[in-house]
Design an enzyme around this catalytic site. Structure first.
Site, short mmCIF file in Angstrom:
data_model
loop_
_atom_site.label_atom_id
_atom_site.label_comp_id
_atom_site.label_asym_id
_atom_site.label_seq_id
_atom_site.Cartn_x
_atom_site.Cartn_y
_atom_site.Cartn_z
N SER A 1 -1.76 -5.61 5.00
CA SER A 1 -2.10 -6.27 3.75
C SER A 1 -2.10 -7.79 3.92
O SER A 1 -2.95 -8.48 3.34
CB SER A 1 -1.11 -5.85 2.65
OG SER A 1 -1.58 -6.23 1.37
N GLY B 1 2.02 -0.81 4.67
CA GLY B 1 0.93 -1.71 5.02
C GLY B 1 1.23 -3.18 4.92
O GLY B 1 0.30 -3.98 4.70
N GLY B 2 2.48 -3.60 5.09
CA GLY B 2 2.81 -5.01 4.92
C GLY B 2 1.99 -5.92 5.81
O GLY B 2 1.33 -6.85 5.33
N GLY B 3 1.99 -5.67 7.11
CA GLY B 3 1.24 -6.51 8.04
C GLY B 3 -0.25 -6.40 7.83
O GLY B 3 -0.98 -7.41 7.88
N PRO C 1 9.22 -5.12 3.52
CA PRO C 1 9.79 -4.83 4.84
C PRO C 1 8.70 -4.55 5.87
O PRO C 1 7.60 -4.10 5.52
CB PRO C 1 10.66 -3.60 4.59
CG PRO C 1 10.10 -2.97 3.36
CD PRO C 1 9.55 -4.08 2.52
N ASP D 1 -5.07 0.35 8.95
CA ASP D 1 -4.82 0.11 7.54
C ASP D 1 -5.48 -1.15 7.00
O ASP D 1 -5.44 -1.39 5.79
CB ASP D 1 -3.30 0.02 7.28
CG ASP D 1 -2.64 1.37 7.13
OD1 ASP D 1 -3.36 2.36 6.89
OD2 ASP D 1 -1.40 1.45 7.25
N LYS E 1 0.86 -1.19 0.00
CA LYS E 1 0.00 0.00 0.00
C LYS E 1 0.89 1.24 0.00
O LYS E 1 1.84 1.32 0.78
CB LYS E 1 -0.89 0.01 1.25
CG LYS E 1 -1.57 1.34 1.53
CD LYS E 1 -2.06 1.42 2.97
CE LYS E 1 -0.96 1.45 3.99
NZ LYS E 1 -0.24 2.74 4.08
#
Length: 278
Positions: free
Chosen positions: A103, A99-101, A93, A131, A14
């Site tokens: 997403s 928004g890695g976690g 990362p 998010d 994101k």
């Protein structure tokens, strides 16, 4: 009833093209106005229903990712009252402002919807994190409120270079350094017909209010932005979300790819990727 034995879901990065903090509620949550797009780069998650939940993390950026119940993937499953074995390929990362976690959590929700046929009340997704609703939505949008109000927007695809200096920045600390919390919202979106139109609009009429406080906490963000601005054909450089990932926008993906290669050669220790945003 199980509809599929195992499903795989893409969890894209994101990117907050603009993020303006417009207030703070009495419960401490900040009000945001943000323009969001998603990259064609991200994590990959597979899931199957089991009696005992588990999470296995692999991939180039698996190091440091928790695999216990604190991970948003398992929290999302628990929120749905489902138990699954998850396999996560981590390509983004962590604590990076893309928004890695969140997403990953949204991918888990979509996987469990497919596996169980259970419907999700999107209005409640902010319980998992600010998010998660926008990542569950998964396409270009304007995000307001505390992240729970999502409006689809029609934006032209644009090329970008994403850069993270492999420094984690904790979102609460960034908000804690924010000097002003009642800033102006985004203007109304005009008709944006091309990547150039989008870039001009972002550059002239929007900002990221979290960029200055993040710079205080992680001064290396300043170097990232300087290097992005210095790349050939870069039209705009800005931080995404609460950082430390930053982006530069380009009109053509070829120019973005060439610029990413140049920057990666200059800073081989940084995470650098050329992507499409849509």
């Amino acid at each position: 009833m199980t509809i599929a034995e195992r499903v795989e879901v893409f969890a894209p990065a994101k990117v907050n093209l603009a993020l303006q903090v417009t207030g703070q509620r009495s419960d401490g949550y900040h009000l945001l106005d943000s323009l969001v797009m998603f990259a064609n780069l991200g994590d990959r998650l597979s899931a199957r229903l089991v009696d005992v939940p588990s999470l296995n993390v692999t991939g180039p950026l698996a190091g440091g990712v928790p695999t216990g119940p604190e991970n948003l993937v398992l929290r999302a499953a628990a929120w749905m009252r489902q138990s699954a074995a998850f396999q996560l390929e981590k390509n983004l990362p962590i604590a990076a402002g893309i928004g890695g976690g969140s997403s990953d959590a949204a991918a888990a929700l979509r996987a469990l919807e497919t596996l169980t046929g259970q419907s999700i009340d999107g209005a409640q997704l902010a319980e998992l994190g600010a998010d998660v609703p926008v990542c569950y939505f998964g396409r270009a949008c304007r995000m307001t409120g505390v992240g729970e109000q999502i409006e689809a927007v029609d934006l032209p695809r644009v090329a970008a270079v994403l850069v993270n200096p492999r420094v984690e920045v904790e979102t609460p600390h960034v908000f804690g350094k924010l000097a002003a919390k009642n800033n102006t919202p985004l203007p109304e979106l005009p008709k944006l017909r091309s990547a150039s139109d989008l870039i001009v609009f972002l550059k002239e009429q929007t900002r990221n209010d979290l960029e200055p406080p993040a710079l205080v906490l992680a001064p290396v963000i300043g170097e990232v932005l300087d290097r992005l601005w210095g790349l050939q054909d870069a039209r705009l450089a800005r931080m995404s979300g609460s950082g430390a990932t930053c982006f530069a926008l380009f009109e053509e993906i070829g120019a973005a790819a060439a610029a990413a290669a140049t920057l990666q050669a200059q800073r081989p220790e940084w995470w650098v990727s050329a992507v499409w945003l849509s």
